[in-house]
Design an enzyme around this catalytic site. Structure first.
Site, PDB file in Angstrom:
ATOM      1  N   GLY A 184      -0.142   4.291  -8.601  1.00  0.00           N
ATOM      2  CA  GLY A 184      -0.974   3.169  -8.155  1.00  0.00           C
ATOM      3  C   GLY A 184      -1.687   3.455  -6.848  1.00  0.00           C
ATOM      4  O   GLY A 184      -1.975   4.607  -6.512  1.00  0.00           O
ATOM      5  N   PHE A 242       3.641  -8.741  11.585  1.00  0.00           N
ATOM      6  CA  PHE A 242       2.960  -8.827  12.892  1.00  0.00           C
ATOM      7  C   PHE A 242       1.438  -8.786  12.724  1.00  0.00           C
ATOM      8  O   PHE A 242       0.725  -9.526  13.388  1.00  0.00           O
ATOM      9  CB  PHE A 242       3.407  -7.684  13.811  1.00  0.00           C
ATOM     10  CG  PHE A 242       4.578  -8.043  14.683  1.00  0.00           C
ATOM     11  CD1 PHE A 242       5.802  -8.352  14.126  1.00  0.00           C
ATOM     12  CD2 PHE A 242       4.451  -8.063  16.068  1.00  0.00           C
ATOM     13  CE1 PHE A 242       6.895  -8.692  14.924  1.00  0.00           C
ATOM     14  CE2 PHE A 242       5.535  -8.407  16.881  1.00  0.00           C
ATOM     15  CZ  PHE A 242       6.753  -8.709  16.309  1.00  0.00           C
ATOM     16  N   ASP A 250       3.433   8.042 -14.652  1.00  0.00           N
ATOM     17  CA  ASP A 250       3.335   6.591 -14.814  1.00  0.00           C
ATOM     18  C   ASP A 250       3.527   6.248 -16.276  1.00  0.00           C
ATOM     19  O   ASP A 250       3.158   7.037 -17.154  1.00  0.00           O
ATOM     20  CB  ASP A 250       1.955   6.116 -14.324  1.00  0.00           C
ATOM     21  CG  ASP A 250       1.926   4.640 -13.966  1.00  0.00           C
ATOM     22  OD1 ASP A 250       1.760   4.324 -12.774  1.00  0.00           O
ATOM     23  OD2 ASP A 250       2.079   3.788 -14.874  1.00  0.00           O
ATOM     24  N   VAL A 286       6.668   2.343  -7.576  1.00  0.00           N
ATOM     25  CA  VAL A 286       6.340   1.375  -8.625  1.00  0.00           C
ATOM     26  C   VAL A 286       6.144   0.008  -7.972  1.00  0.00           C
ATOM     27  O   VAL A 286       6.486  -0.195  -6.813  1.00  0.00           O
ATOM     28  CB  VAL A 286       7.437   1.307  -9.711  1.00  0.00           C
ATOM     29  CG1 VAL A 286       7.592   2.661 -10.374  1.00  0.00           C
ATOM     30  CG2 VAL A 286       8.758   0.832  -9.144  1.00  0.00           C
ATOM     31  N   THR A 326       6.086 -10.177  -6.001  1.00  0.00           N
ATOM     32  CA  THR A 326       6.927 -11.334  -5.712  1.00  0.00           C
ATOM     33  C   THR A 326       7.451 -11.897  -7.033  1.00  0.00           C
ATOM     34  O   THR A 326       6.718 -11.991  -8.016  1.00  0.00           O
ATOM     35  CB  THR A 326       6.094 -12.402  -4.965  1.00  0.00           C
ATOM     36  OG1 THR A 326       5.509 -11.782  -3.816  1.00  0.00           O
ATOM     37  CG2 THR A 326       6.958 -13.556  -4.518  1.00  0.00           C
ATOM     38  N   CYS A 366       0.059  -6.628   0.252  1.00  0.00           N
ATOM     39  CA  CYS A 366       1.215  -6.464   1.142  1.00  0.00           C
ATOM     40  C   CYS A 366       1.541  -7.669   2.009  1.00  0.00           C
ATOM     41  O   CYS A 366       2.699  -8.098   2.060  1.00  0.00           O
ATOM     42  CB  CYS A 366       0.991  -5.265   2.060  1.00  0.00           C
ATOM     43  SG  CYS A 366       1.163  -3.712   1.197  1.00  0.00           S
ATOM     44  N   GLY A 381       1.023   5.532  -4.625  1.00  0.00           N
ATOM     45  CA  GLY A 381       1.440   6.824  -5.174  1.00  0.00           C
ATOM     46  C   GLY A 381       0.287   7.818  -5.313  1.00  0.00           C
ATOM     47  O   GLY A 381       0.399   8.967  -4.865  1.00  0.00           O
TER      48      GLY A 381
HETATM   49  C1  UDX Z   1      -2.098  -3.637   5.012  1.00  0.00           C
HETATM   50  C2  UDX Z   1      -1.643  -2.887   6.284  1.00  0.00           C
HETATM   51  O1  UDX Z   1      -2.744  -2.758   7.190  1.00  0.00           O
HETATM   52  C3  UDX Z   1      -1.105  -1.516   5.904  1.00  0.00           C
HETATM   53  O2  UDX Z   1      -0.607  -0.846   7.041  1.00  0.00           O
HETATM   54  C4  UDX Z   1       0.015  -1.693   4.871  1.00  0.00           C
HETATM   55  O3  UDX Z   1       0.488  -0.443   4.438  1.00  0.00           O
HETATM   56  C5  UDX Z   1      -0.479  -2.484   3.682  1.00  0.00           C
HETATM   57  O4  UDX Z   1      -1.040  -3.727   4.101  1.00  0.00           O
HETATM   58  P1  UDX Z   1      -4.256  -3.583   3.459  1.00  0.00           P
HETATM   59  O5  UDX Z   1      -3.636  -4.759   2.772  1.00  0.00           O
HETATM   60  O6  UDX Z   1      -4.775  -2.475   2.622  1.00  0.00           O
HETATM   61  O7  UDX Z   1      -3.190  -2.937   4.455  1.00  0.00           O
HETATM   62  O8  UDX Z   1      -5.492  -4.086   4.336  1.00  0.00           O
HETATM   63  P2  UDX Z   1      -5.735  -4.574   5.847  1.00  0.00           P
HETATM   64  O9  UDX Z   1      -6.860  -3.796   6.379  1.00  0.00           O
HETATM   65  O10 UDX Z   1      -4.509  -4.629   6.643  1.00  0.00           O
HETATM   66  O11 UDX Z   1      -6.300  -6.065   5.610  1.00  0.00           O
HETATM   67  C6  UDX Z   1      -5.488  -7.098   5.058  1.00  0.00           C
HETATM   68  C7  UDX Z   1      -6.268  -8.386   4.969  1.00  0.00           C
HETATM   69  O12 UDX Z   1      -6.499  -8.946   6.259  1.00  0.00           O
HETATM   70  C8  UDX Z   1      -7.655  -8.222   4.343  1.00  0.00           C
HETATM   71  O13 UDX Z   1      -7.900  -9.315   3.465  1.00  0.00           O
HETATM   72  C9  UDX Z   1      -8.574  -8.240   5.531  1.00  0.00           C
HETATM   73  O14 UDX Z   1      -9.866  -8.634   5.213  1.00  0.00           O
HETATM   74  C10 UDX Z   1      -7.872  -9.247   6.432  1.00  0.00           C
HETATM   75  N1  UDX Z   1      -8.202  -9.129   7.876  1.00  0.00           N
HETATM   76  C11 UDX Z   1      -7.922  -7.982   8.553  1.00  0.00           C
HETATM   77  C12 UDX Z   1      -8.745 -10.215   8.547  1.00  0.00           C
HETATM   78  O15 UDX Z   1      -8.989 -11.271   7.952  1.00  0.00           O
HETATM   79  N2  UDX Z   1      -9.004 -10.100   9.896  1.00  0.00           N
HETATM   80  C13 UDX Z   1      -8.727  -8.969  10.600  1.00  0.00           C
HETATM   81  O16 UDX Z   1      -8.976  -8.949  11.812  1.00  0.00           O
HETATM   82  C14 UDX Z   1      -8.180  -7.871   9.898  1.00  0.00           C
HETATM   83  P1  ADP Z   2       1.125  -0.108  -5.382  1.00  0.00           P
HETATM   84  O1  ADP Z   2      -0.011  -0.894  -4.796  1.00  0.00           O
HETATM   85  O2  ADP Z   2       2.450  -0.410  -4.709  1.00  0.00           O
HETATM   86  O3  ADP Z   2       0.863   1.350  -5.469  1.00  0.00           O
HETATM   87  P2  ADP Z   2       0.505  -0.486  -8.206  1.00  0.00           P
HETATM   88  O4  ADP Z   2       0.739  -1.715  -9.024  1.00  0.00           O
HETATM   89  O5  ADP Z   2      -0.883  -0.070  -7.885  1.00  0.00           O
HETATM   90  O6  ADP Z   2       1.362  -0.660  -6.871  1.00  0.00           O
HETATM   91  O7  ADP Z   2       1.196   0.759  -8.907  1.00  0.00           O
HETATM   92  C1  ADP Z   2       2.474   0.753  -9.439  1.00  0.00           C
HETATM   93  C2  ADP Z   2       2.485   1.638 -10.692  1.00  0.00           C
HETATM   94  O8  ADP Z   2       3.836   1.812 -11.108  1.00  0.00           O
HETATM   95  C3  ADP Z   2       1.733   1.079 -11.899  1.00  0.00           C
HETATM   96  O9  ADP Z   2       0.726   1.984 -12.296  1.00  0.00           O
HETATM   97  C4  ADP Z   2       2.828   0.934 -13.000  1.00  0.00           C
HETATM   98  O10 ADP Z   2       2.356   1.236 -14.293  1.00  0.00           O
HETATM   99  C5  ADP Z   2       3.854   1.948 -12.528  1.00  0.00           C
HETATM  100  N1  ADP Z   2       5.206   1.689 -13.053  1.00  0.00           N
HETATM  101  C6  ADP Z   2       5.903   0.534 -13.115  1.00  0.00           C
HETATM  102  N2  ADP Z   2       7.110   0.702 -13.677  1.00  0.00           N
HETATM  103  C7  ADP Z   2       7.203   2.034 -13.993  1.00  0.00           C
HETATM  104  C8  ADP Z   2       8.212   2.864 -14.606  1.00  0.00           C
HETATM  105  N3  ADP Z   2       9.382   2.350 -15.032  1.00  0.00           N
HETATM  106  N4  ADP Z   2       7.943   4.196 -14.776  1.00  0.00           N
HETATM  107  C9  ADP Z   2       6.748   4.702 -14.356  1.00  0.00           C
HETATM  108  N5  ADP Z   2       5.783   3.988 -13.784  1.00  0.00           N
HETATM  109  C10 ADP Z   2       5.980   2.665 -13.603  1.00  0.00           C
END
Ligand code: UDX
Ligand code: ADP
Length: 456
Positions: free
Chosen positions: A10, A223, A33, A86, A90, A273, A13
């Protein structure tokens, strides 16, 4: 040659393994995968995820020391180090629904690792897991009486989508959690340190115990999200009092103790995240009876939900309290620019609320339309999806900017304005457009956390 397997191809990975392959030519890396379509896409010119620079990186290593496969079992058998990335979404059912992480995929993988291992291996958690899950995984893997021993490490990924390649190439830090109390545990940590030490300066590679490492990932995201919710809460006050949230953010960001980053007021944060990790943290705190701590962190998510509904409230109030049947063009659906990912994007909540008010929606986005269609499938008859922003705007009463795609700043706004119904409303959910200029063209402009510019 050392062999690395990553289970789960994903957003985490795929890019992470591509970077390790590039930096560690002496390692053979396989990404496996269960989803054959995903693996086929990784082997093609159309990767399953949109990420600047990723295709070039993959093409550099693919077929040399980077391989993609659906045969998870074979991958496990030959691997020395197994990363597991994987999905841990939630939970949507039962105990902890809406809060706790759903670990069913992780447990399945752990059992598959066990079934296919006939020698010692290192298993690395690469997806976010609630604290103390590594312990459960270790119990599944290290069955009493077995000759095979597994060392479980936590190695959270801090890359952000849209900048994944840069983040992987020059990480602020790499965090590795392991069992420091045994010789085998320390050796496993050193093996993983050696992988990253190919390109990351040693002083940026931090080693901790497993629980600290897992918790640090949740806390870092909590944070960061908290900063956004803090500034977004002030955007509400700014709108009520005619202060300008950007001026406030600049002023406080120049305090070196606060710092300038992650203070951009917006329609709300999204992504896979932030919300998930905070809810995990809340769930863990509740589990330990720490209700005040849980409430404190939960409020970060609540302010985010409030910000999304406040944004729609402002749209409704400015457009004479009715949008029934009005064509509204939503510009950007991805949760941020430079990604096609729509997980938890504020666009979902915004669009749903607009649809509840019976607007006629047209959604445009340079990379996220396939995902947007899935996210709004239950409203299929009332939403149009249009890759061309000019066609999306034609005849619309309002443009609603949800994602800060840089190409949107270069749109011909005069042309957009001319094609729209009047008055032409523009809502900038990212404060990234030139509001004065838009006002001069004729738009009624509504930014976040600053006074509206209206032709009254
Ligand atoms: C986040 C963390 O930054 C990363 O370290 C972790 O591994 C995964 O989660 P990501 O979700 O890819 O990364 O994006 P990020 O750039 O953090 O933005 C998250 C959200 O906050 C986005 O919707 C972005 O638009 C929003 N954002 C960010 C704001 O609204 N205002 C800001 O000042 C910064
Ligand atoms: P992330 O953003 O954490 O990388 P994704 O949903 O993009 O999460 O990727 C998770 C991947 O894990 C998916 O491509 C899904 O098909 C794979 N996956 C889930 N369960 C298994 C499993 N049992 N074996 C191999 N791959 C799996």
């Amino acid at each position: 040659m050392k062999t690395i397997l990553c289970i789960g191809a994903g957003y985490v990975g795929g890019p992470t393994m591509a970077m390790i392959a590039k930096k560690c030519p002496g390692y053979k890396i396989t990404v496996a995968d269960i989803n054959p379509a995903r693996i086929a896409a990784w082997q093609s010119e159309e990767l399953p995820i949109y990420e600047p620079g990723l295709l070039e990186l993959v093409k550099e290593c693919r077929g040399k020391n980077l391989f993609f496969s659906t045969d998870v079992a074979a991958g496990i058998r030959e691997a020395d180090i197994i990363f597991v990335s994987v999905n841990t979404p939630t939970k949507t059912f039962g105990e902890g629904a809406g809060m706790a992480a759903d670990l069913q995929y992780w447990e399945k993988v752990a059992r598959e690792i066990l079934a296919n291992s006939d020698r010692d291996k290192i298993v690395v958690e690469k997806s976010t897991l609630p604290v103390r899950t590594a312990e459960a995984i270790a119990r599944i893997l290290n069955v009493p009486g077995s000759k095979v021993r597994f060392e479980i490490l936590s190695n959270p990924e801090f890359l952000a989508e849209g900048t994944a390649i840069e983040d992987l190439e020059k990480p602020d830090r790499v965090l590795i959690g392991g069992n420091q109390t045994t010789e085998a545990g320390r050796r496993a940590v050193e093996e993983l340190v050696a992988v990253y030490a190919h390109w990351v300066p040693r002083e940026r590679i931090l080693t901790t115990n497993v629980w600290s490492s897992e918790l640090s990932k949740l806390v870092a995201n909590a944070f960061l999200a908290q900063r956004i919710s803090s500034v977004n809460s002030i955007s509400a006050l700014a709108e009520a009092t005619e202060a300008d949230v950007e001026e406030v953010a600049r002023a406080i960001g120049m305090d070196s103790r606060i710092g300038p980053k992650f203070l951009r007021a917006s329609v709300g944060f999204g992504g896979s995240c932030f919300q998930k990790d905070i809810l995990n943290l809340v769930y863990i705190c509740r589990h330990y009876g720490l209700h005040e701590v849980a409430d404190y962190w939960h409020s970060v998510v609540k302010i985010n939900d409030y910000q999304k509904s406040r944004f729609v409230g402002r749209i409704l109030a400015s457009m004479f309290n009715t949008i029934v049947g009005k064509r509204i063009a939503v510009f950007g659906f991805a949760f941020k620019a430079n990604t096609g990912d729509t997980r938890e994007t504020p666009a979902i909540a915004v669009c749903r609320k607009l649809l509840e008010e019976r607007a006629a929606l047209v959604v445009t986005d340079p990379a996220a339309l396939p995902n947007a269609k899935k996210d709004l499938a239950d409203f299929a008859d009332r939403v149009a999806f249009e890759p061309d922003p000019y066609k999306a705007a034609a005849g619309a009463h309002a443009l609603v900017f949800v994602t800060e795609w840089p190409q949107y700043q270069k749109l011909d706004f005069q042309r957009l304005y001319d094609s729209m119904a009047k008055p032409a409303f523009l809502f900038d959910g990212r404060n990234f457009l030139d509001h004065e200029k838009l006002f001069e063209i004729g738009f009624d402009v509504h930014p976040i956390g600053k006074p509206s510019l209206e032709h009254k």
